[in-house]
Write an enzyme that holds these catalytic residues in place. Structure first.
Site, PDB file in Angstrom:
ATOM      1  N   ARG A  61       8.312  81.465 -73.496  1.00 38.96           N
ATOM      2  CA  ARG A  61       8.081  80.370 -72.769  1.00 38.96           C
ATOM      3  C   ARG A  61       9.419  79.201 -73.771  1.00 38.96           C
ATOM      4  NH1 ARG A  61       2.873  81.666 -73.367  1.00 38.96           N
ATOM      5  NH2 ARG A  61       3.393  81.354 -75.616  1.00 38.96           N
ATOM      6  N   GLU A  98       0.127  89.861 -86.618  1.00 36.10           N
ATOM      7  CA  GLU A  98      -1.324  90.421 -86.694  1.00 36.10           C
ATOM      8  C   GLU A  98      -2.024  91.140 -87.251  1.00 36.10           C
ATOM      9  OE1 GLU A  98      -5.626  87.679 -87.457  1.00 36.10           O
ATOM     10  OE2 GLU A  98      -4.157  87.387 -85.939  1.00 36.10           O
TER      11      GLU A  98
END
Length: 178
Positions: A61, A98
């Site tokens: 994006r 993460e």
């Protein structure tokens, strides 16, 4: 259009991609011609004020917004890619997610030594990808001091993390939650 007008064009999808997440979907913003154009204008104004000589955006994006900002300003665009996507010799950086690791790569010949490059992306969450992109661009000789985003999720502290690494961070809007 104001940034408040633009914020109203972002759709919130609850429980995506998992329960408890409020996904901020830019599809409705980029599908709105006037909204997309205004968004690019706002980002280009900030990039111009930052002294941008080129714009970099992360796959995928960031390509939408970064390339449009670069075109609006008459500047070059530096795509920061996922591994194995460029047909030339690249430099890359591994960074922590993460749950795991990822990698970004660029064509180092796309950057001139000392060139002022502004990072543009759709959203800042934890800041890991943008931080890795800034480091990678700097490895290639870019002078990176600014990162611009359409959306900030301040509760995830990504903007703080980037500021701690010496970047000026600006977003057109923010949303609570994650």
């Amino acid at each position: 259009m104001t940034t408040d007008d633009l914020k109203r064009l972002v759709r919130t999808v609850p429980d995506f991609p998992s329960p408890g997440i409020l996904f901020r979907d830019i599809t409705t913003l980029i599908a709105h011609g006037e909204g997309l154009s205004a968004c690019i204008d706002h980002l280009a104004h900030k990039a111009r004020a930052a002294g941008a000589q080129a714009v970099a955006g992360m796959e995928a994006r960031g390509f939408i917004f970064g390339a449009a900002v670069a075109a609006r300003m008459g500047l070059g665009f530096i795509p920061v890619r996922k591994p194995g996507k460029l047909p030339v010799k690249t430099i890359g950086i591994d960074y922590a997610l993460e749950y795991g690791r990822d990698r970004l790569e660029i064509d180092p010949t796309a950057i001139r030594e000392g060139q002022r490059v502004v990072i543009v992306d759709d959203l800042i969450a934890t800041g890991g990808t943008a931080l890795a992109a800034a480091e990678l661009l700097r490895m290639a000789g870019a002078h990176v001091t600014h990162a611009l985003f359409v959306i900030d999720l301040p509760e995830l502290h990504g903007a703080e993390r980037l500021r701690g690494a010496g970047l000026t961070v600006e977003a057109l809007m923010d949303f609570p939650g994650h």
